[in-house]
Design an enzyme around this catalytic site. Structure first.
Site, mmCIF file in Angstrom:
data_model
loop_
_atom_site.group_PDB
_atom_site.id
_atom_site.type_symbol
_atom_site.label_atom_id
_atom_site.label_comp_id
_atom_site.label_asym_id
_atom_site.label_seq_id
_atom_site.Cartn_x
_atom_site.Cartn_y
_atom_site.Cartn_z
ATOM 1 N N THR A 11 -30.921 15.096 12.606
ATOM 2 C CA THR A 11 -29.927 15.696 13.508
ATOM 3 C C THR A 11 -30.137 17.200 13.695
ATOM 4 O O THR A 11 -29.497 17.819 14.540
ATOM 5 C CB THR A 11 -28.488 15.484 12.970
ATOM 6 O OG1 THR A 11 -28.453 15.975 11.615
ATOM 7 C CG2 THR A 11 -28.086 14.023 12.987
ATOM 8 N N ASP A 14 -35.388 20.881 14.009
ATOM 9 C CA ASP A 14 -36.768 20.379 13.924
ATOM 10 C C ASP A 14 -36.818 18.856 14.011
ATOM 11 O O ASP A 14 -37.732 18.289 14.611
ATOM 12 C CB ASP A 14 -37.418 20.819 12.605
ATOM 13 C CG ASP A 14 -37.669 22.315 12.556
ATOM 14 O OD1 ASP A 14 -37.239 23.019 13.492
ATOM 15 O OD2 ASP A 14 -38.295 22.783 11.581
ATOM 16 N N ALA A 81 -32.217 19.775 4.523
ATOM 17 C CA ALA A 81 -31.979 20.849 3.548
ATOM 18 C C ALA A 81 -30.691 21.563 3.912
ATOM 19 O O ALA A 81 -30.246 21.494 5.065
ATOM 20 C CB ALA A 81 -33.118 21.872 3.584
ATOM 21 N N SER A 124 -41.009 27.048 3.392
ATOM 22 C CA SER A 124 -40.518 28.155 4.224
ATOM 23 C C SER A 124 -41.137 29.492 3.849
ATOM 24 O O SER A 124 -41.392 29.772 2.679
ATOM 25 C CB SER A 124 -39.000 28.226 4.052
ATOM 26 O OG SER A 124 -38.505 29.458 4.496
ATOM 27 N N GLU A 126 -39.500 32.007 3.650
ATOM 28 C CA GLU A 126 -38.538 32.676 2.766
ATOM 29 C C GLU A 126 -39.027 32.672 1.318
ATOM 30 O O GLU A 126 -38.548 33.443 0.494
ATOM 31 C CB GLU A 126 -37.162 31.997 2.857
ATOM 32 C CG GLU A 126 -36.417 32.280 4.145
ATOM 33 C CD GLU A 126 -35.963 33.730 4.289
ATOM 34 O OE1 GLU A 126 -35.494 34.325 3.299
ATOM 35 O OE2 GLU A 126 -36.090 34.278 5.396
ATOM 36 N N TYR A 148 -31.627 30.100 -1.465
ATOM 37 C CA TYR A 148 -32.386 29.216 -0.570
ATOM 38 C C TYR A 148 -33.884 29.348 -0.840
ATOM 39 O O TYR A 148 -34.588 28.347 -1.008
ATOM 40 C CB TYR A 148 -32.077 29.586 0.890
ATOM 41 C CG TYR A 148 -32.983 28.921 1.914
ATOM 42 C CD1 TYR A 148 -32.762 27.610 2.331
ATOM 43 C CD2 TYR A 148 -34.061 29.623 2.468
ATOM 44 C CE1 TYR A 148 -33.595 27.019 3.276
ATOM 45 C CE2 TYR A 148 -34.897 29.027 3.409
ATOM 46 C CZ TYR A 148 -34.672 27.724 3.803
ATOM 47 O OH TYR A 148 -35.493 27.138 4.731
HETATM 48 P P1 NDP Z 1 -31.283 22.415 10.442
HETATM 49 O O1 NDP Z 1 -30.282 23.158 9.631
HETATM 50 O O2 NDP Z 1 -31.180 22.456 11.936
HETATM 51 O O3 NDP Z 1 -31.276 20.869 10.005
HETATM 52 C C1 NDP Z 1 -31.085 20.495 8.676
HETATM 53 C C2 NDP Z 1 -30.922 18.991 8.618
HETATM 54 O O4 NDP Z 1 -30.770 18.598 7.243
HETATM 55 C C3 NDP Z 1 -29.706 18.434 9.359
HETATM 56 O O5 NDP Z 1 -30.084 17.252 10.007
HETATM 57 C C4 NDP Z 1 -28.731 18.135 8.231
HETATM 58 O O6 NDP Z 1 -27.848 17.093 8.530
HETATM 59 C C5 NDP Z 1 -29.699 17.680 7.171
HETATM 60 N N1 NDP Z 1 -29.156 17.710 5.810
HETATM 61 C C6 NDP Z 1 -28.644 18.773 5.142
HETATM 62 N N2 NDP Z 1 -28.306 18.424 3.896
HETATM 63 C C7 NDP Z 1 -28.600 17.103 3.751
HETATM 64 C C8 NDP Z 1 -28.473 16.175 2.702
HETATM 65 N N3 NDP Z 1 -27.957 16.520 1.513
HETATM 66 N N4 NDP Z 1 -28.896 14.907 2.918
HETATM 67 C C9 NDP Z 1 -29.406 14.537 4.113
HETATM 68 N N5 NDP Z 1 -29.542 15.373 5.159
HETATM 69 C C10 NDP Z 1 -29.142 16.642 4.978
HETATM 70 O O7 NDP Z 1 -32.729 22.933 9.976
HETATM 71 P P2 NDP Z 1 -34.091 23.062 10.836
HETATM 72 O O8 NDP Z 1 -34.260 21.866 11.669
HETATM 73 O O9 NDP Z 1 -34.145 24.410 11.442
HETATM 74 O O10 NDP Z 1 -35.176 23.079 9.671
HETATM 75 C C11 NDP Z 1 -35.762 21.877 9.175
HETATM 76 C C12 NDP Z 1 -36.316 22.118 7.790
HETATM 77 O O11 NDP Z 1 -37.293 23.154 7.830
HETATM 78 C C13 NDP Z 1 -35.285 22.579 6.766
HETATM 79 O O12 NDP Z 1 -35.656 22.051 5.515
HETATM 80 C C14 NDP Z 1 -35.448 24.087 6.751
HETATM 81 O O13 NDP Z 1 -35.012 24.646 5.530
HETATM 82 C C15 NDP Z 1 -36.946 24.187 6.926
HETATM 83 N N6 NDP Z 1 -37.418 25.419 7.527
HETATM 84 C C16 NDP Z 1 -36.897 25.842 8.717
HETATM 85 C C17 NDP Z 1 -37.359 26.985 9.305
HETATM 86 C C18 NDP Z 1 -36.815 27.440 10.617
HETATM 87 O O14 NDP Z 1 -37.096 28.601 10.999
HETATM 88 N N7 NDP Z 1 -36.102 26.610 11.368
HETATM 89 C C19 NDP Z 1 -38.424 27.798 8.668
HETATM 90 C C20 NDP Z 1 -38.973 27.204 7.474
HETATM 91 C C21 NDP Z 1 -38.469 26.071 6.916
HETATM 92 P P3 NDP Z 1 -26.354 17.343 9.130
HETATM 93 O O15 NDP Z 1 -26.519 17.345 10.629
HETATM 94 O O16 NDP Z 1 -25.610 16.180 8.611
HETATM 95 O O17 NDP Z 1 -25.880 18.666 8.603
HETATM 96 P P1 GDP Z 2 -33.683 33.783 7.833
HETATM 97 O O1 GDP Z 2 -34.938 34.566 7.998
HETATM 98 O O2 GDP Z 2 -33.929 32.342 7.504
HETATM 99 O O3 GDP Z 2 -32.688 34.409 6.932
HETATM 100 O O4 GDP Z 2 -33.063 33.694 9.339
HETATM 101 P P2 GDP Z 2 -31.774 34.366 10.010
HETATM 102 O O5 GDP Z 2 -31.908 34.128 11.466
HETATM 103 O O6 GDP Z 2 -30.504 33.905 9.367
HETATM 104 O O7 GDP Z 2 -31.923 35.930 9.692
HETATM 105 C C1 GDP Z 2 -33.043 36.680 10.117
HETATM 106 C C2 GDP Z 2 -32.818 38.162 9.814
HETATM 107 O O8 GDP Z 2 -31.778 38.672 10.648
HETATM 108 C C3 GDP Z 2 -32.376 38.470 8.364
HETATM 109 O O9 GDP Z 2 -33.127 39.558 7.897
HETATM 110 C C4 GDP Z 2 -30.920 38.870 8.508
HETATM 111 O O10 GDP Z 2 -30.474 39.806 7.525
HETATM 112 C C5 GDP Z 2 -30.949 39.521 9.878
HETATM 113 N N1 GDP Z 2 -29.615 39.622 10.501
HETATM 114 C C6 GDP Z 2 -29.019 40.751 10.956
HETATM 115 N N2 GDP Z 2 -27.806 40.471 11.418
HETATM 116 C C7 GDP Z 2 -27.607 39.137 11.258
HETATM 117 C C8 GDP Z 2 -26.518 38.268 11.562
HETATM 118 O O11 GDP Z 2 -25.471 38.679 12.056
HETATM 119 N N3 GDP Z 2 -26.702 36.941 11.263
HETATM 120 C C9 GDP Z 2 -27.864 36.464 10.711
HETATM 121 N N4 GDP Z 2 -27.999 35.166 10.473
HETATM 122 N N5 GDP Z 2 -28.890 37.272 10.411
HETATM 123 C C10 GDP Z 2 -28.763 38.586 10.680
#
Ligand code: NDP
Ligand code: GDP
Length: 323
Positions: A11, A14, A81, A124, A126, A148
């Site tokens: 959901t 990604d 996650a 990640s 991170e 995280y």
């Molecule tokens: P989202 O937050 O958009 O999606 C996270 C998904 O995980 C949702 O479908 C959520 O479901 C599900 N989820 C959370 N907790 C649980 C659980 N306990 N059991 C089952 N499902 C769960 O993240 P992204 O799509 O952006 O990212 C995908 C993955 O890539 C994540 O692991 C993220 O940490 C990692 N990642 C993302 C980056 C980015 O920039 N986007 C960068 C590097 C890594 P629900 O809808 O129910 O909340």
């Molecule tokens: P992250 O790299 O996974 O933490 O992605 P985010 O999009 O949450 O944050 C990216 C950067 O934006 C981090 O360095 C934050 O400290 C900075 N940032 C500055 N202002 C904000 C804010 O209002 N919200 C979020 N989410 N990040 C912010």
């Protein structure tokens, strides 16, 4: 023969792009879905009838064993996650359980039921946190700066460990920030593009933010899911950095987003300590040359194009909801 794929986190941002990609390639797609009182299907509404959903949670091993049994997967993508850095200080234990131990749960389910399935772990940038070298690559040591980041380091190493201990085809993709119109609204890109659209349409006046000096390597999620798939099509499993190789400040991001609709960000942004993090990741910049060379992975969408695409999408969505 049709391949089966199991996606956790279907959901999310990604999960939705990856499901689209795999459906296009003719896969049968199974999605692990958490039970919620009100279903949140916004990102996958358009493809939900093509996906077979299985109820389960990364915290519940038996539900994962069941999911692997039902889906009989050739490929498993662990995208689920607690993915927001900010929340990880408020819910550090839950973040450790889902983003960290959850990876062991899904790996165990695969090992027990179908150890020959190929496994992708969503690691990640991170993990690099307070970076010890720039640009960051596969060999750069980790120094996470949030609960995280710490949990993702655990998830990364347990994936490597299952590959080495049980000879499983397990890969870890070290993905730098990637965004899209489907990004959660608390992340900085989407928070900004959503606010820009609201301000432009007269629904909001100010935007409260934290550190505008942080630098990130931001790419487009649609490009990044292609790399996930490519990692599982190789002869041997390995870990790859996926990034754009460019870094930009949060200030540049707001400048582009506000500028795109003819606004000046200085007139609207208010710095609020509430959004400044207890420990910051100042700079991320990835070197994806290994992925380019070994996977043939290329990115298509650049930074400015990404941000303007997100502003346009938020404008359209909000205008539609007003009509
Ligand atoms: P989202 O937050 O958009 O999606 C996270 C998904 O995980 C949702 O479908 C959520 O479901 C599900 N989820 C959370 N907790 C649980 C659980 N306990 N059991 C089952 N499902 C769960 O993240 P992204 O799509 O952006 O990212 C995908 C993955 O890539 C994540 O692991 C993220 O940490 C990692 N990642 C993302 C980056 C980015 O920039 N986007 C960068 C590097 C890594 P629900 O809808 O129910 O909340
Ligand atoms: P992250 O790299 O996974 O933490 O992605 P985010 O999009 O949450 O944050 C990216 C950067 O934006 C981090 O360095 C934050 O400290 C900075 N940032 C500055 N202002 C904000 C804010 O209002 N919200 C979020 N989410 N990040 C912010």
């Amino acid at each position: 023969m049709t391949k089966n794929a199991l996606i956790t986190g279907i959901t999310g941002q990604d999960g939705s792009y990856l499901a689209e990609l795999l459906l296009e390639k003719g896969y049968k797609v199974f999605g692990l879905r958490r039970r919620t009182s009100v279903p949140i299907m916004e990102n996958i509404e358009h493809i939900k009838n093509d996906i077979e959903f299985i109820d389960g949670d990364l915290l519940d091993l038996s539900s994962l064993i069941n999911a692997v049994r039902i889906s009989n997967p050739d490929e498993v993508y662990n995208l689920a996650a607690q993915s927001f850095v900010g929340t990880s200080w408020i819910q550090p234990v839950l973040t450790g359980q889902s983003t960290g131990i959850g990876v062991t749960n899904i790996l165990e389910a695969v090992r027990i039921v179908k150890p020959e399935a190929r496994f992708y772990q969503a690691s990640s940038s991170e993990m690099f946190g307070k970076v010890v070298e720039t640009p960051q690559k596969e060999t750069t040591p980790f120094y996470p700066r949030s609960p995280y980041g710490v949990a993702k380091v655990y998830g990364h190493w347990i994936t490597v460990n299952y590959r080495e201990s049980f000879d499983m085809y397990a890969c870890s993709g070290i993905l730098f920030n990637h965004e899209s119109p489907r990004r959660g609204v608390e992340f900085v890109t989407r928070k900004v593009t959503d606010a820009v659209a609201r301000i432009k349409l007269g629904l909001q006046k100010e935007l409260r933010m934290g550190n505008l000096d942080a630098k990130r390597d931001w790419g487009f999620a649609g490009d990044y899911v292609k790399a996930m798939h490519l990692m599982l099509q190789q002869e041997t499993p390995d870990d790859y950095v996926i990034s754009t190789g460019e870094t930009h400040t949060v200030e540049e991001l707001v400048d582009i987003a506000f500028g795109h609709v003819g606004l000046n960000w200085q007139d609207h942004i208010v710095i609020d300590q509430k959004f400044v993090r207890p420990a910051e990741v100042d700079l991320l910049l990835g070197d994806h040359s290994k992925a380019k060379e070994k996977l043939g992975w290329e990115l298509e969408v650049g930074f400015k194009q990404l941000i303007t695409m997100m502003v346009e999408s938020d404008l359209e969505r909000i205008q539609k909801s007003l009509r």
